[in-house]
Structure formats: C-alpha cells, structure tokens
Design a protein around this motif. Structure first.
Motif, short mmCIF file in Angstrom:
data_model
loop_
_atom_site.label_atom_id
_atom_site.label_comp_id
_atom_site.label_asym_id
_atom_site.label_seq_id
_atom_site.Cartn_x
_atom_site.Cartn_y
_atom_site.Cartn_z
N VAL A 138 -3.15 4.48 -1.09
CA VAL A 138 -3.72 4.67 0.24
C VAL A 138 -5.19 5.06 0.04
O VAL A 138 -5.48 6.05 -0.64
N PRO A 139 -6.13 4.30 0.60
CA PRO A 139 -7.54 4.60 0.33
C PRO A 139 -8.05 5.80 1.11
O PRO A 139 -7.48 6.18 2.15
N ASP A 140 -9.10 6.39 0.61
CA ASP A 140 -9.82 7.45 1.32
C ASP A 140 -10.80 6.78 2.27
O ASP A 140 -11.70 6.07 1.82
N PRO A 141 -10.67 6.97 3.58
CA PRO A 141 -11.54 6.26 4.52
C PRO A 141 -13.00 6.67 4.45
O PRO A 141 -13.85 6.00 5.04
N ALA A 142 -13.32 7.74 3.71
CA ALA A 142 -14.71 8.17 3.60
C ALA A 142 -15.50 7.31 2.64
O ALA A 142 -16.73 7.42 2.58
N ILE A 157 3.54 0.37 3.05
CA ILE A 157 3.52 -0.74 3.99
C ILE A 157 3.37 -2.03 3.20
O ILE A 157 2.70 -2.06 2.16
N GLN A 158 4.05 -3.06 3.69
CA GLN A 158 3.96 -4.37 3.07
C GLN A 158 3.15 -5.27 4.00
O GLN A 158 3.45 -5.39 5.18
N VAL A 159 2.06 -5.82 3.45
CA VAL A 159 1.15 -6.67 4.21
C VAL A 159 1.37 -8.10 3.74
O VAL A 159 1.03 -8.47 2.62
N GLY A 160 1.96 -8.90 4.62
CA GLY A 160 2.44 -10.21 4.19
C GLY A 160 1.39 -11.27 3.97
O GLY A 160 1.63 -12.24 3.26
N ILE A 203 0.89 -1.16 0.00
CA ILE A 203 0.00 0.00 0.00
C ILE A 203 0.92 1.21 0.00
O ILE A 203 1.71 1.41 0.94
N VAL A 204 0.85 2.02 -1.06
CA VAL A 204 1.87 3.02 -1.33
C VAL A 204 1.31 4.43 -1.23
O VAL A 204 0.27 4.75 -1.84
N ALA A 205 2.01 5.28 -0.48
CA ALA A 205 1.67 6.70 -0.41
C ALA A 205 2.52 7.45 -1.43
O ALA A 205 3.76 7.32 -1.42
N LEU A 229 -1.58 6.46 5.88
CA LEU A 229 -0.76 5.25 5.79
C LEU A 229 -0.33 4.79 7.18
O LEU A 229 -0.41 3.60 7.51
N HIS A 230 0.10 5.74 8.02
CA HIS A 230 0.49 5.38 9.39
C HIS A 230 -0.70 4.85 10.18
O HIS A 230 -0.55 3.95 11.01
#
Length: 389
Positions: A233-237, A128-131, A82-84, A93-94
């Motif tokens: 990075v998704p928009d949480p809305a 972030i890398q999600v394994g 997931i890339v910013a 992202l954080h």
C-alpha cells in the motif's frame, strides 16, 4: 509543416514512466527508461479522479493493450494485488478501493485466504485485486512507434546533445553539440531528466527543477515464488509506490525500487557524481524544503540502498519466503522528478505551452502506459502553438 519531437531523442536519457534502468548509450529507441522499466501497464487505481494521470492511465491502458494486440507485441493482462501487511495501512487500502471505483476500474477486495489463492507465497491482512493491470514489452512498443513516425515522413535522430534553442519569426532553430542546426516550425521538449534545462535554453521558466532519484532493483533468484504483480500500500505523500514485485513478459521477477537521491542526472550508481549537476540540485530551494519535510522517509530509503539485508526485510513484509540470497543485483534507474520551489513533488503531468514550443516538464509513471493519449495531448498543444504563430 514539421512538428518535431526532436528533444526526445536528443536530450531524453530516460523516457516516459517511473525509473529508467540502463546507462547504455547506443543509438535507437527505448535504450533507457522506456525499454528498461518494469514493463507494467498501469490501471490508474492510484490516481486522483479527474487528474491527468487518472484520465491518461485509465484510457491509455486499454488503448495500449489493443495496440500490442494489433502489432503482435508481447503483453499480458495479469491483474495485480495491492497488499496491506499492517493495520495502519487498512484505511489507505480502503481509500484505494474507492478511488479505483471512482476511476471506473474493476477492484475486488480480498481477505488473507483469498490473497493466497492468487499468490500462495504472499501474506497480508487484506488486499485488493486490480484486474486491468498488465505487463508488456515497452521496447517493442517504442520501436513500433518510431517506425510509424518514419512511415509518416518523420526524421528520428539519436545521440545529439542540444546546446542552444533560438526562436525565430518562422519557428525554432536548435543547435547541437556537433554544430548541426535543426529548424522546425514548432518544438516539443520531452527531455525527461533534462526537460527543465531545455526549457531554460528556450528562454522559458519551467517553474520547477528536475531532482533525480535513483531506483535500485534486485532480480528474484526464485521467480516461481511470485505469479504476477504484488505491491504494498503506497504512502500518498510520495510519488513512489514502494518496494514491489513485478513479473515481466519474459518471466523474470524484479524487486524494487527504493528511491534515493542521485548525485547526477544520470547517476545510476553512488559512484557517478557530477559536481555541477549536484550543485544545481542543492542550490534549488525546493530540494531543501523536501529534505526537511521528508528526511525520515529518506533515511529509510538510504538504509535499504546501503544494506541488502534491510532491502530483503522490506520484501519479506509481502513475501516471507524471500531470503537475502534470493536477491540478485539488477540495473538501477533514475527518475526525473520535478520539484517546485516550495518543495512540492509534482505528482501529475506538467505540460506547458510557450511560443512555438511545448514543454513536457513532468511525465511520471504511468507515462509509458499512457504514451498514446499523452502523445495526442502534446500534438494538440503543438498545433495550437503553430496556429498562434
């Protein structure tokens, strides 16, 4: 005792997951969304801790991998990035890092150089890398589940349109357009794009309206540009993850989807317009509340729908090497999005029980990933409905 998932094959043009990507109407399982989505086994990193989506995705992803291994179904646990690409995305992202860790998911933070170690052609400020994310053949999963159901004595029917649902003292009677009457002690409505209509046929108020959103995809002509799965990075809305790149088990890479309002519940292109269904969508107050609140976001999605150049520009944020010529049109899909009267986009599973009936009114992504735990949850509710009767 007959607890029938009748409305899955009868009404469900789009099975569990995000967007279906086919309009073929032939008998059999997984002919729509379940067999024509991106094939991603979601980890659960996006979902609010404690929500049904988080619980079902985290447990369901591991269970699905084990299911695929047990039945020799094609799958890979690839992980994903997931890339910013902008500074204003870094706080979100954080937040995903924290959310993933709260959900018990292994998450690794990466800088620009580390991003290129995973994906040499991808550029970003951080990632972030999600394994635990992977891909599988969901059509084969559905085939195996249908086979298991038949082996357990179930009857699976396809292509029968429901016209009436009648509760009786002994159970439920369902009439199809062909005049057939199907009787059962309990009814499970997993009808996707038609779930609210089936609930009303049963005499129940769904409390929401299914508003169809079409997801439009391209296929990458140079699949070697991407090794695995790459997301913005998704928009949480919004309950959409943005334009992303997903390498399937067959090696193809799909790009998308964007999300635009469909003009029919099975509106797989702009040319498919069903006036009665469109009128029902427009008459729902939640539709207008959503449009007023999110019109800027929607305008961007429409622009990408109408302009391949705009779509490619969105992809280049993650993958600068992509050209307009690299994007080949692929089949679109339709998401069954439940919208509440106040315009809220339902972001979690909505499962409601009524006398002798269980309604699955919203089954967003990661429903395919979580199909096994969701099935057990629905079965428990059906058994409870039987006990009440």
């Amino acid at each position: 005792m007959w607890i029938t998932p009748l409305l899955w094959p009868v009404w469900c043009r789009a099975g569990p997951g995000s967007f279906s990507r086919t309009t073929t109407r032939v008998p059999g399982p997984a002919r729509h969304q379940t067999g024509h989505n991106s094939g991603v086994i979601h980890s659960g990193v996006y979902y609010r801790p404690g929500s049904l989506k988080a619980r079902y995705a985290v447990g369901g992803s591991a269970e699905l991998v084990a299911f695929c291994e047990r039945h020799a179904i094609a799958h890979q646990v690839t992980g994903k990035l997931i890339v910013a690409t902008r500074r204003d995305e870094l706080p979100r992202l954080h937040a995903l890092v924290q959310r993933g860790r709260e959900n018990g998911i292994p998450v690794r933070e990466l800088g620009p150089a580390q991003i290129m170690e995973y994906e040499p052609q991808v550029r970003g400020l951080a990632a972030i890398q999600v394994g635990t994310t992977g891909v599988c053949d969901f059509a084969a999963v559905a085939e195996r589940l249908a086979g298991s159901a038949r082996e357990a004595g179930a009857s699976v029917r396809y292509g029968a349109r429901v016209t009436a649902v009648d509760r009786r003292p002994w159970g439920v009677a369902v009439r199809t357009a062909a005049g057939e009457i199907v009787r059962a002690r309990a009814l499970v409505n997993c009808a996707g794009l038609q779930s609210d209509r089936v609930a009303r046929l049963a005499g129940d108020d769904p409390g929401a309206r299914i508003v169809p959103f079409r997801g439009e995809y391209y296929e990458l002509a140079r699949p070697e540009l991407v090794r695995g799965l790459v997301y913005p990075v998704p928009d949480p809305a919004f309950p959409f993850l943005g334009v992303h790149l997903t390498r399937s088990v067959d090696g193809t890479v799909h790009v998308g989807p964007n999300a635009v309002p469909a003009l029919a519940r099975e509106g797989y292109s702009w040319s498919v317009v069903r006036p009665a269904e469109l009128a029902a969508t427009l008459s729902w107050p939640g539709t207008w509340h959503t449009a007023r609140e999110h019109w800027r976001y929607g305008a961007g999605e429409l622009r990408r729908s109408l302009s391949k150049r705009a779509f490619a520009a969105a992809v280049r944020r993650l993958l600068p090497a992509v050209t307009d010529a690299d994007l080949r049109p692929a089949a679109a899909g339709v998401r069954a999005q439940a919208v509440l009267r106040d315009g809220t986009l339902a972001d979690d599973f909505v499962i409601r029980r009524a006398p002798r009936t269980v309604h699955v009114l919203n089954a967003p992504s990661p429903a395919a990933t979580a199909s096994l735990p969701i099935g057990r949850a629905v079965a428990r509710r059906a058994l409870a409905a039987l006990a009440e009767g």
